[in-house]
Design an enzyme around this catalytic site. Structure first.
Site, PDB file in Angstrom:
ATOM      1  N   GLU A   1     -12.535   3.045  -1.540  1.00 45.30           N
ATOM      2  CA  GLU A   1     -12.176   4.327  -2.162  1.00 45.30           C
ATOM      3  C   GLU A   1     -11.980   3.959  -3.531  1.00 45.30           C
ATOM      4  O   GLU A   1     -12.035   4.513  -4.429  1.00 45.30           O
ATOM      5  CB  GLU A   1     -10.873   4.976  -1.578  1.00 45.30           C
ATOM      6  CG  GLU A   1     -11.291   5.568  -0.170  1.00 45.30           C
ATOM      7  CD  GLU A   1     -10.121   5.939   0.365  1.00 45.30           C
ATOM      8  OE1 GLU A   1      -8.761   5.811  -0.059  1.00 45.30           O
ATOM      9  OE2 GLU A   1      -9.994   6.452   1.516  1.00 45.30           O
ATOM     10  N   VAL A   2     -11.450   2.579  -3.789  1.00 48.08           N
ATOM     11  CA  VAL A   2     -10.656   2.300  -4.893  1.00 48.08           C
ATOM     12  C   VAL A   2     -11.595   1.233  -5.597  1.00 48.08           C
ATOM     13  O   VAL A   2     -11.995   0.203  -4.804  1.00 48.08           O
ATOM     14  CB  VAL A   2      -9.512   1.791  -5.062  1.00 48.08           C
ATOM     15  CG1 VAL A   2      -8.800   1.408  -6.535  1.00 48.08           C
ATOM     16  CG2 VAL A   2      -8.534   2.873  -4.466  1.00 48.08           C
TER      17      VAL A   2
ATOM     18  N   HIS B   1     -10.245  -5.331  -3.616  1.00 43.18           N
ATOM     19  CA  HIS B   1      -8.857  -5.586  -2.930  1.00 43.18           C
ATOM     20  C   HIS B   1      -9.185  -6.011  -1.347  1.00 43.18           C
ATOM     21  O   HIS B   1     -10.105  -5.522  -0.708  1.00 43.18           O
ATOM     22  CB  HIS B   1      -8.058  -4.206  -2.949  1.00 43.18           C
ATOM     23  CG  HIS B   1      -8.501  -3.267  -2.615  1.00 43.18           C
ATOM     24  ND1 HIS B   1      -9.789  -2.295  -3.346  1.00 43.18           N
ATOM     25  CD2 HIS B   1      -8.525  -2.382  -1.470  1.00 43.18           C
ATOM     26  CE1 HIS B   1     -10.156  -1.310  -2.494  1.00 43.18           C
ATOM     27  NE2 HIS B   1      -9.312  -1.150  -1.581  1.00 43.18           N
TER      28      HIS B   1
ATOM     29  N   ASP C   1       0.982  -1.174  -0.035  1.00 43.36           N
ATOM     30  CA  ASP C   1       0.171  -0.023  -0.244  1.00 43.36           C
ATOM     31  C   ASP C   1       1.013   1.107  -0.001  1.00 43.36           C
ATOM     32  O   ASP C   1       2.123   1.229   0.754  1.00 43.36           O
ATOM     33  CB  ASP C   1      -1.170  -0.035   1.127  1.00 43.36           C
ATOM     34  CG  ASP C   1      -2.042   1.027   1.028  1.00 43.36           C
ATOM     35  OD1 ASP C   1      -3.239   0.586   0.872  1.00 43.36           O
ATOM     36  OD2 ASP C   1      -1.672   2.221   1.121  1.00 43.36           O
ATOM     37  N   ILE C   2       0.439   2.218  -0.759  1.00 38.27           N
ATOM     38  CA  ILE C   2       1.269   3.301  -1.000  1.00 38.27           C
ATOM     39  C   ILE C   2       1.105   4.296   0.354  1.00 38.27           C
ATOM     40  O   ILE C   2       2.196   4.987   0.492  1.00 38.27           O
ATOM     41  CB  ILE C   2       0.775   4.368  -2.169  1.00 38.27           C
ATOM     42  CG1 ILE C   2       1.747   5.114  -2.600  1.00 38.27           C
ATOM     43  CG2 ILE C   2      -0.601   5.053  -1.766  1.00 38.27           C
ATOM     44  CD1 ILE C   2       1.334   5.987  -4.120  1.00 38.27           C
TER      45      ILE C   2
ATOM     46  N   ASN D   1     -12.756  -3.558   2.566  1.00 37.05           N
ATOM     47  CA  ASN D   1     -13.882  -2.334   2.499  1.00 37.05           C
ATOM     48  C   ASN D   1     -14.659  -2.300   1.224  1.00 37.05           C
ATOM     49  O   ASN D   1     -14.362  -2.622   0.244  1.00 37.05           O
ATOM     50  CB  ASN D   1     -13.091  -0.875   2.434  1.00 37.05           C
ATOM     51  CG  ASN D   1     -12.274  -0.855   3.536  1.00 37.05           C
ATOM     52  OD1 ASN D   1     -12.731  -1.260   4.841  1.00 37.05           O
ATOM     53  ND2 ASN D   1     -10.993  -0.234   3.688  1.00 37.05           N
TER      54      ASN D   1
ATOM     55  N   HIS E   1      -7.082  -5.721   2.182  1.00 37.97           N
ATOM     56  CA  HIS E   1      -5.830  -5.313   2.821  1.00 37.97           C
ATOM     57  C   HIS E   1      -5.395  -6.313   3.845  1.00 37.97           C
ATOM     58  O   HIS E   1      -6.177  -6.859   4.388  1.00 37.97           O
ATOM     59  CB  HIS E   1      -6.203  -4.149   3.730  1.00 37.97           C
ATOM     60  CG  HIS E   1      -6.691  -2.882   2.882  1.00 37.97           C
ATOM     61  ND1 HIS E   1      -6.170  -1.766   2.835  1.00 37.97           N
ATOM     62  CD2 HIS E   1      -8.024  -2.634   2.305  1.00 37.97           C
ATOM     63  CE1 HIS E   1      -6.778  -0.831   2.199  1.00 37.97           C
ATOM     64  NE2 HIS E   1      -8.083  -1.350   2.007  1.00 37.97           N
TER      65      HIS E   1
HETATM   66  P1  AMP Z   1      -9.913   1.340   0.030  1.00 38.73           P
HETATM   67  O1  AMP Z   1     -10.236   2.427   0.950  1.00 38.73           O
HETATM   68  O2  AMP Z   1     -10.309  -0.131   0.797  1.00 38.73           O
HETATM   69  O3  AMP Z   1     -10.321   1.434  -1.090  1.00 38.73           O
HETATM   70  O4  AMP Z   1      -8.265   1.351  -0.024  1.00 38.73           O
HETATM   71  C1  AMP Z   1      -7.669   1.899  -1.085  1.00 38.73           C
HETATM   72  C2  AMP Z   1      -6.049   1.843  -0.578  1.00 38.73           C
HETATM   73  O5  AMP Z   1      -5.478   1.904  -1.827  1.00 38.73           O
HETATM   74  C3  AMP Z   1      -5.621   2.857   0.257  1.00 38.73           C
HETATM   75  O6  AMP Z   1      -5.027   2.241   1.520  1.00 38.73           O
HETATM   76  C4  AMP Z   1      -4.564   3.458  -0.327  1.00 38.73           C
HETATM   77  O7  AMP Z   1      -3.740   3.963   0.287  1.00 38.73           O
HETATM   78  C5  AMP Z   1      -4.188   2.306  -1.345  1.00 38.73           C
HETATM   79  N1  AMP Z   1      -3.462   3.173  -2.851  1.00 38.73           N
HETATM   80  C6  AMP Z   1      -4.058   4.228  -3.492  1.00 38.73           C
HETATM   81  N2  AMP Z   1      -3.354   4.265  -4.743  1.00 38.73           N
HETATM   82  C7  AMP Z   1      -2.225   3.593  -4.514  1.00 38.73           C
HETATM   83  C8  AMP Z   1      -1.262   3.208  -5.370  1.00 38.73           C
HETATM   84  N3  AMP Z   1      -1.014   3.636  -6.669  1.00 38.73           N
HETATM   85  N4  AMP Z   1      -0.428   2.139  -4.809  1.00 38.73           N
HETATM   86  C9  AMP Z   1      -0.607   1.425  -3.642  1.00 38.73           C
HETATM   87  N5  AMP Z   1      -1.467   1.609  -2.942  1.00 38.73           N
HETATM   88  C10 AMP Z   1      -2.504   2.674  -3.195  1.00 38.73           C
END
Ligand code: AMP
Length: 118
Positions: A99-100, A104, A33-34, A91, A106
């Protein structure tokens, strides 16, 4: 919800933006994770276009689902988390704080984690 192929993880899968890969196979990519929230914070994603765990569980093949869950435990084991324990979070949607919009999980570990919810 339709899959948005412009989401950031779709771009990672197409190689359009870099990632710090920790594991990859035919069906799965995992990368750090970034913005890590624990000493180990790995994101595990299927290579297929699934919006969420809801979408994945409904539509993915048995091979994709098996590969995904086997990879989660392998990544955690290989990171040395099995003995002390770890947390896996998916999530999902608005209430889940996703968010994405590409499914995925974690994997969080490497320290004693706090309460499951703040
Ligand atoms: P969620 O809120 O469960 O959708 O988590 C999205 C996760 O993606 C967050 O923990 C971010 O820090 C992570 N994230 C967003 N962009 C990147 C990226 N380019 N590389 C790695 N992790 C990312």
């Amino acid at each position: 919800m339709a899959y948005d192929d412009q989401n950031i993880f779709a771009k990672i899968l197409r190689g359009e933006i870099p990632n710090d890969t920790v594991y990859e196979d035919e069906h799965v990519l995992a990368f750090n994770d970034i913005a890590p929230q624990a000493p180990v914070h790995v994101l595990v994603i299927p290579k297929g276009a699934y919006v969420s765990i809801d979408d994945f569980g409904a539509k993915a093949s048995a091979d994709e689902i098996a590969a995904f869950y086997r990879s989660v435990s392998k990544i955690a084991r290989d990171a040395g988390l099995s003995e002390d324990g770890y947390r896996v979070i998916a999530n999902t949607g608005g209430h889940g704080g996703q968010e994405v919009p590409h499914f995925h999980a974690h994997i969080l570990g490497g320290k004693k984690l706090g309460a499951m919810l703040p």
